[in-house]
Write an enzyme that holds these catalytic residues in place. Structure first.
Site, PDB file in Angstrom:
ATOM      1  N   TYR A 146      39.241  17.260   9.217  1.00 40.29           N
ATOM      2  CA  TYR A 146      37.647  17.551   8.504  1.00 40.29           C
ATOM      3  C   TYR A 146      37.017  16.722   6.919  1.00 40.29           C
ATOM      4  CZ  TYR A 146      33.091  18.583   8.397  1.00 40.29           C
ATOM      5  OH  TYR A 146      31.506  18.176   8.082  1.00 40.29           O
ATOM      6  N   LYS A 171      37.456  14.810  12.607  1.00 43.39           N
ATOM      7  CA  LYS A 171      36.142  14.755  12.369  1.00 43.39           C
ATOM      8  C   LYS A 171      35.493  14.411  10.833  1.00 43.39           C
ATOM      9  CE  LYS A 171      32.034  18.058  11.751  1.00 43.39           C
ATOM     10  NZ  LYS A 171      31.814  19.725  11.501  1.00 43.39           N
TER      11      LYS A 171
END
Length: 308
Positions: A146, A171
């Site tokens: 992420y 992400k």
């Protein structure tokens, strides 16, 4: 096909048919974890048939959970999902602590991990890659990195991440589409990307234009009806419907969210309570909306539900 690739393939297939759910974590008024309320709330999230459930992540206040609370959150999510959807558990902090959370997630039956940004320090690119590598090597579970805040990978780094056997995707929380396009073109086709900016629907069309249609939806945590209506309109190419939802709900929600730090979670939890969902308050360091903001949020929520 290896297990990480199987998980990536399943996620890719499901992300084409629904949003990614990031459920809230239920607390009592005294701030204690409330497993019974969390289980009841989670059932509503699963009934809306999201593409996957990301337990104990940012919206779920991972940063405020003890290790034992975290284990219970992930275990309950796995039990309630019962194999219907993939369960991805959040991990974070430094790699050594992240590895402990990863171990608990594996014990609880999670299908994969979301590695959130490390704590406190800015780091060079090789250090960011090594952080992901150390966590990946400590777990058999597939892992999604992420990037947000002070974690931002360049194309060369994503190329290295994609070579780690159980790192399956990224992400993105930055919203820099030029840079993100470079990352996507560098990674192999099997590598997953999804839009993870706050209130991701605001940028969903832009992400889709560069080949990243999948996104997380914080709105799903309190109004799956609105979230699903937007996803359906977006994927059907109903541009006027998308505009109506953005103009009538999402844009004013973002304007309210941007008033104070932490409202990306606090407002979501407040909206869930307004709908009678058993989630309780946020934990410090987050703070609750003011009475005036709650009144605005209530009217905005009603307007959004009227639209769908």
């Amino acid at each position: 096909m290896t297990e990480p690739l199987q998980t990536a393939a399943r996620l890719r297939e499901r992300m084409a048919a629904g949003v990614l759910s990031f459920p809230l974590t239920s607390f009592t008024e005294d701030g204690e974890f409330d497993p019974g309320s969390f289980r009841a709330y989670l059932r509503g999230q699963l009934d809306a048939n999201p593409a996957a459930v990301f337990a104990a992540c940012g919206t779920g206040e991972f940063f405020s959970l003890t290790l034992d609370e975290y284990s219970e959150v992930v275990r309950i999510t796995v039990e309630e999902a019962a194999g219907r959807v993939p369960v991805i558990a959040g991990v974070g902090y430094g790699w050594a602590i992240a590895a402990q959370y990863a171990s608990r997630a594996a014990e609880a039956g999670a299908d994969g991990l979301l590695l959130m940004p490390h704590y406190l320090v800015k780091a060079p690119m090789d250090g960011l890659v090594e952080q992901v590598r150390k966590v990946a090597e400590a777990t058999p579970l597939p892992l999604i990195a992420y990037q947000r805040d002070y974690v931002s990978f360049d194309a060369a780094a994503v190329g290295l991440l994609a070579k780690i056997p159980n790192v399956i995707g990224l992400k993105d929380g930055h919203g820099d589409l030029d840079q993100l396009q470079r990352l996507r073109l560098t990674a192999p086709e099997s590598f997953l990307f999804f839009n993870g900016v706050a209130t991701a629907e605001m940028q969903a069309r832009a992400y889709a234009s560069i080949g990243i249609p999948a996104y997380s939806s914080a709105v799903h945590a309190f109004a799956p009806e609105i979230s699903k209506a937007f996803f359906t309109a977006l994927h059907a190419g109903e541009q006027s419907r998308v505009d109506d939802l953005l103009r009538g709900f999402y844009q004013p929600f973002v304007e309210l969210r941007d008033r104070r730090a932490g409202y990306a979670v606090s407002l979501v939890k407040a909206a869930a309570r307004l709908r009678g969902l058993p989630v309780g308050p946020v934990r410090a360091p987050l703070s609750e909306p003011t009475p005036e903001e709650l009144t605005t949020l209530k009217a905005l929520l009603a307007a959004g539900l009227d639209l769908v």
